[in-house]
Each structure stands twice: as C-alpha cells, then as structure tokens.
Design an enzyme around this catalytic site. Structure first.
Site, PDB file in Angstrom:
ATOM      1  N   ARG A  74     -27.282  -1.868 -12.369  1.00  0.00           N
ATOM      2  CA  ARG A  74     -27.393  -0.289 -12.658  1.00  0.00           C
ATOM      3  C   ARG A  74     -28.771   0.165 -12.912  1.00  0.00           C
ATOM      4  O   ARG A  74     -28.877   1.563 -12.773  1.00  0.00           O
ATOM      5  CB  ARG A  74     -26.348  -0.143 -13.854  1.00  0.00           C
ATOM      6  N   LYS A 117     -28.285 -16.449 -16.294  1.00  0.00           N
ATOM      7  CA  LYS A 117     -26.917 -16.960 -16.082  1.00  0.00           C
ATOM      8  C   LYS A 117     -26.773 -18.344 -16.354  1.00  0.00           C
ATOM      9  O   LYS A 117     -27.728 -19.149 -16.205  1.00  0.00           O
ATOM     10  CB  LYS A 117     -26.496 -16.599 -14.774  1.00  0.00           C
TER      11      LYS A 117
HETATM   12  N1  BES Z   1     -24.370  -9.539 -10.133  1.00  0.00           N
HETATM   13  C1  BES Z   1     -23.604  -9.261 -11.438  1.00  0.00           C
HETATM   14  C2  BES Z   1     -22.205  -8.986 -11.413  1.00  0.00           C
HETATM   15  C3  BES Z   1     -21.215 -10.307 -10.579  1.00  0.00           C
HETATM   16  C4  BES Z   1     -20.786 -11.161 -11.099  1.00  0.00           C
HETATM   17  C5  BES Z   1     -21.210  -9.956  -9.194  1.00  0.00           C
HETATM   18  C6  BES Z   1     -19.763 -11.962 -10.737  1.00  0.00           C
HETATM   19  C7  BES Z   1     -20.209 -10.776  -8.518  1.00  0.00           C
HETATM   20  C8  BES Z   1     -19.612 -12.074  -9.189  1.00  0.00           C
HETATM   21  C9  BES Z   1     -24.406  -8.212 -12.421  1.00  0.00           C
HETATM   22  O1  BES Z   1     -25.552  -7.986 -12.047  1.00  0.00           O
HETATM   23  C10 BES Z   1     -24.068  -8.888 -13.622  1.00  0.00           C
HETATM   24  O2  BES Z   1     -24.740  -9.732 -14.039  1.00  0.00           O
HETATM   25  N2  BES Z   1     -23.253  -8.119 -14.398  1.00  0.00           N
HETATM   26  C11 BES Z   1     -23.050  -8.347 -15.916  1.00  0.00           C
HETATM   27  C12 BES Z   1     -23.188  -7.184 -16.824  1.00  0.00           C
HETATM   28  C13 BES Z   1     -23.193  -7.570 -18.398  1.00  0.00           C
HETATM   29  C14 BES Z   1     -24.411  -8.053 -18.531  1.00  0.00           C
HETATM   30  C15 BES Z   1     -22.773  -6.200 -19.084  1.00  0.00           C
HETATM   31  C16 BES Z   1     -21.835  -9.044 -16.104  1.00  0.00           C
HETATM   32  O3  BES Z   1     -20.804  -8.691 -15.368  1.00  0.00           O
HETATM   33  O4  BES Z   1     -21.318 -10.281 -16.654  1.00  0.00           O
HETATM   34 MN    MN Z   2     -26.829  -9.421 -13.353  1.00  0.00          MN
END
Ligand code: BES
Ligand code: MN
Ligand code: ZN
Length: 497
Positions: free
Chosen positions: A347, A273
């Site tokens: 997931r 990230k």
């Molecule tokens: N934990 C994150 C989702 C999230 C984002 C929670 C912001 C709280 C605040 C999750 O694991 C994630 O990173 N999701 C990705 C999925 C994508 C790679 C398809 C996302 O939402 O960017």
């Molecule tokens: Mn994630």
C-alpha cells in the site's frame, strides 16, 4: 516464452483426410444419458465410421469437465490420435470451453502439431484456452521435458464471416500472449527479477511495441519526494524504480491509468515473514506484471484509448538501511504515514504511484496488487476481491465474471477508516485489528485516490500465483490474473466510454 502458432483451417471430411496434425481435439459433454460429442466433432466421427461415442463410453469417458481421453485412429485419419476433452454440462459457457481447451493444451505437450475443433463451440475461448494451457516455464530447467505443442490448426466455426474469424483469432491470440508475458515475469525468480532488471524488461517491451516509457531511479525518486517507494525499497542493495509507460491510441477518447504493485520480493522487511512459503513472495510483483502486459496489449490491439501504466518497483528486505516500524514516511504528494508494520509495504508503494497517476488526469484508475493475505481468507485462491468507487467497482467485477477470472465486488466499510488513524502522522499503514484486512488495505489506498476519480482496486493475493497443481488453462506458478479482466475493461471503455 514459446507461443504455439495458430491458424484457421477447414473441418470438412476432405480437409481432415489431408491434415498434417498428429492429434485432433474434439469436445465431449455430459448428456442426460451419458457422454455426447460437442459441435465440431462431426467430421472426425464420420471418418471413424460413427463409432466415436461408443468407443469413448466403452473407455469409461463421461464428458465431465477437463476429462482427457485419447483414442487411436487406427489408420482412418492421418492424425494418429483423437484427443477427447470434457466440457462438462451441455450448452457450455465460454469459460467451460476455455478450461477444456486449457486441459487439451496441457495434454498436447510432446505433440508438434494438432487440430482443435473446440473452436466450433467458441473460437475466442478455444484459442485463449489452448495457448494458456500449453504454456510452460522451463527457463531454469536443464532438461525441459516434453515441449508444448508448437502448431495448432483451429477449425473454422460454422457461423460468422471469415473476416470476423480472423479478427477474433488475432485478438484472442494477443490477449493470451499478454497473459503469458505476465506469467513469465511472475515466474522469473527474484535473484534475476529485481527493480532494475524489471525496469529493463519494461524498456525492452516498450521499444518493441512503440510505447513511451520513463524510468525514475532512486535519485530521481528522492528528488521528487516518493517517500513510500523509497521507504519500502531502502533495505535492499538493489534500489527501487518507478516505471511509467504509455500508449496513445488513434482517436483516443478516454484516458485510463493502470497501477500495479511491483514488490520483486517481499520478505516482510524488519517485520519479517515466517520462513514457511516465503518463496511464494516471488509473485509479489504480479500486479506490475499484469499492468505492463496490459499496456502492451492495448497497443497491440490498437484500442482507441490512452493507457498509462505505473509500476512502483521495490524489494522489501531487512537490513541496516531498512525502514522500521515506527518510521514516518512522507509520501508523494505530501501525506504522512506512520509505519506500524513493514510487511504492509504494498500500500505504501501503491500510494505514491496512485498520486502520480492522478497528475495525468485519467478518466479511470485501475490498480491491482497481491496486497493482503486477508484476500485469501475472504475469497480463497481463485477469486480476486474488487473494491473502489461503487459504480466502477461493479462494472469491473461484472466484466471479471464474464472473462472467467471471476473477481467479486467487496465493500469499503466506513467504520474501518478510524482504525487507520495514527497518533503521529496523517495515517497509519495498518489497523490494530485482524478483521477485514483486505478492506482496510482498500480504505488506506482510497486516501490517495483523487476526489471523484472512478477507480477499482483488484486484490489478487491468491489468484495471481497457483501454488497447487494445474487446472483448466492454469499451470503451476504465475497465472497472469488479472490481465484478461483489464483487457476486457479497456475494450468496454473503448466501446462505451
Ligand atoms: N504480499 C503480501 C500479501 C500476500 C500474502 C500476497 C500472501 C500473497 C500471498 C503483503 O505485502 C503483506 O504482507 N500483507 C500483510 C498485511 C498485514 C501486515 C496488514 C498480510 O496480509 O499479512
Ligand atoms: Mn508484505
Ligand atoms: Zn507484499
């Protein structure tokens, strides 16, 4: 966690004349011609010679939602101050009362003992709002500042029996305490809350509550084939866990499985990230926190149900032992998943836990997770997205609305399923498209839900963690969403099957 002590008390003029409270909370509303007092304020107003409305109007108060105005009682009451809190529009809903009580709970910081009359408008909402609003998390502060109010006398509502009032007070207090249990877990930083320490805290809570608990460590996970949890947790020096804990109520008529995402920190892994706001990912275990708190609550309130919580716990870190984009994982139950993005990790751990949950043959499955940034794009920071099987999804969403947590039903459009096809495995963990990310994640999870099992998936990416200022009964940090929704769904299943 310090929870204020609440007890029912009379609200006659005579009782008020002897109160040991330092502050008395009254409600105000925005009447057609300006501020008016809410029910419950009568005796307070009488003690002040009927001047309260005039005084508040003179100070510019309007009764708008969450307005807080302090009025000195100048010796007319043993309590030194009246704290007038706005409910907003007249004939307030439960949620208006809960938010006003929350604002009063925050404003009472530094006061040792208070008396609230908001309970005359709605006892349950006043109790929940006061406890939730008073909450602070100061574990890591050398100087914690004003202490939250420690004792609150709760004015007895005019109608209903003493027995009913006691039962409502008890249930509302237990519900609010469970929300705080979840908040404490979310607010604990990721250097102290990791899979092993989270599992230890679950064990402690289970012991205190008399729950059965089983913790699978990395060796057991390996032996049993939990490829999703092991894949995601593989990059961390702190190995993953799967916690299963259950409560079996007296004359349990239904079995409910609860699954919560427990990523104790989400760096994204090798699909790292960006640095900005990565610290918010301390909250990526909010689903697991809510599930743990909900099983404890089911036991405290002795619901006539069997409730089992499944917490897949892992830390998503980049390292030489991390899983990679391109890896294929064999999930619990045997399905294979091609990992195209290691940041879509939630997931993967959930899929394992959902398959495990079905082995116990529940009647319902509720799963909750901080799953997608797309949830926030679609619904903002305060509205959970609720997906799942049509009927149960709508039931959970209606209940979420009634609790004030305000979850909203969302579809799982069939045409998105093909976007999860993998060239190599049964399924890919992400689609190649930016659109409908929350729904695509729901469709991924559906592949692991047993045929015919009523299920709901609650995406709380935004609502689980308040990155802004305090509002209503919600402070900064962990919110405890969706504990109250889960509690209300369990109560509804206990009543209606
Ligand atoms: N934990 C994150 C989702 C999230 C984002 C929670 C912001 C709280 C605040 C999750 O694991 C994630 O990173 N999701 C990705 C999925 C994508 C790679 C398809 C996302 O939402 O960017
Ligand atoms: Mn994630
Ligand atoms: Zn995550």
């Amino acid at each position: 966690m310090s929870v204020p002590k609440l007890a029912l008390s009379e609200i006659t003029e005579a009782a008020l004349g002897k109160t040991r409270a330092e502050a008395v909370v009254v409600g105000t509303v925005q009447g057609a011609n300006g501020l008016e007092l809410a029910p419950g304020a009568e005796a307070v107003d009488a003690a002040l010679g009927g001047t309260l409305v005039d005084v508040l109007r003179t100070l510019g108060a309007t009764g708008k939602a969450e307005e807080v105005v302090k009025v000195p009682t100048l010796g007319k009451l043993p309590a030194g101050v009246v704290l007038a809190v706005g409910l907003g529009k007249p004939e307030p809903t439960q949620e208006q009362v809960r938010r006003a009580a929350g604002a009063s709970g925050r404003a009472l910081a530094g006061t040792a003992r208070a008396l609230t009359t908001l309970s005359v408008v709605d006892l349950q909402a006043a109790v929940e709002g006061t406890i939730l609003g008073a909450y602070t998390f100061t574990e890591y502060k050398s100087e914690p500042g004003d202490a939250p109010v420690s004792t609150v006398d709760v004015a007895t509502p005019a109608d209903g029996s003493a027995r009913e009032h006691r039962a409502t007070l008890k249930a509302a207090t237990a519900i609010a305490e469970s929300v705080l249990t979840a908040r404490d877990l979310v607010n604990t930083p990721p250097n102290d809350l990791f899979p092993g320490s989270f599992a230890d805290r679950a064990k402690k809570l289970a012991e205190q509550t008399g729950l059965d608990i089983e913790v699978l460590d990395e060796k057991q996970l390996k032996r049993k084939g939990y490829g999703g949890i092991l894949g995601v947790g593989g990059g961390s020096s702190r190995p993953p866990r799967l916690v299963c804990l259950s409560y079996k109520g007296p004359k349990a008529k239904r079995k409910v499985a609860l699954v919560g995402k427990g990523i104790t920190f989400d760096t994204g892994g090798i699909s790292l990230k960006p640095a900005a706001n990565m610290d918010h990912m301390t909250s990526d275990m909010s689903g697991a926190a809510a599930v743990l708190a909900s099983v404890v609550l089911a036991a405290k309130l002795k619901y006539p149900l069997e409730v089992t919580g499944y917490l897949p716990l892992a830390e998503n870190m980049p390292s030489g032992t991390s899983y990679r984009p391109g890896d294929v994982l064999t999930m619990y139950g045997g399905k294979t998943v091609e990992v195209l993005n290691t940041d879509a990790e939630g997931r993967l751990v959930l899929a394992d836990a959902i398959v495990r949950a079905a082995e116990d043959e529940p009647d319902y499955l509720i799963e909750t997770s901080t799953l997608t940034g797309a949830q926030m794009v679609a619904l903002g920071n305060r509205t959970p997205g609720i997906m799942g099987s049509d009927e149960f999804r709508d039931r959970v969403a209606a209940i979420a609305q009634a609790t004030g947590e305000n979850g909203w039903p969302m579809p799982l459009p069939e045409e998105l399923r093909g976007d999860l096809d993998s060239k190599l495995a049964d399924l890919a963990n992400v689609t190649g498209s930016r659109w409908g990310g929350m729904l695509a994640a729901g469709i991924f999870l559906r592949e692991f839900v047993a045929e015919g099992l009523p299920w709901a998936h609650i995406d709380i990416a935004g609502p689980a963690f308040n990155t802004g200022g305090p509002w209503g009964y919600t402070g900064k940090g962990g919110t405890g969403v969706p504990v109250r929704t889960i509690a209300a769904v369990l109560a509804d299943i206990a009543d209606n099957g």
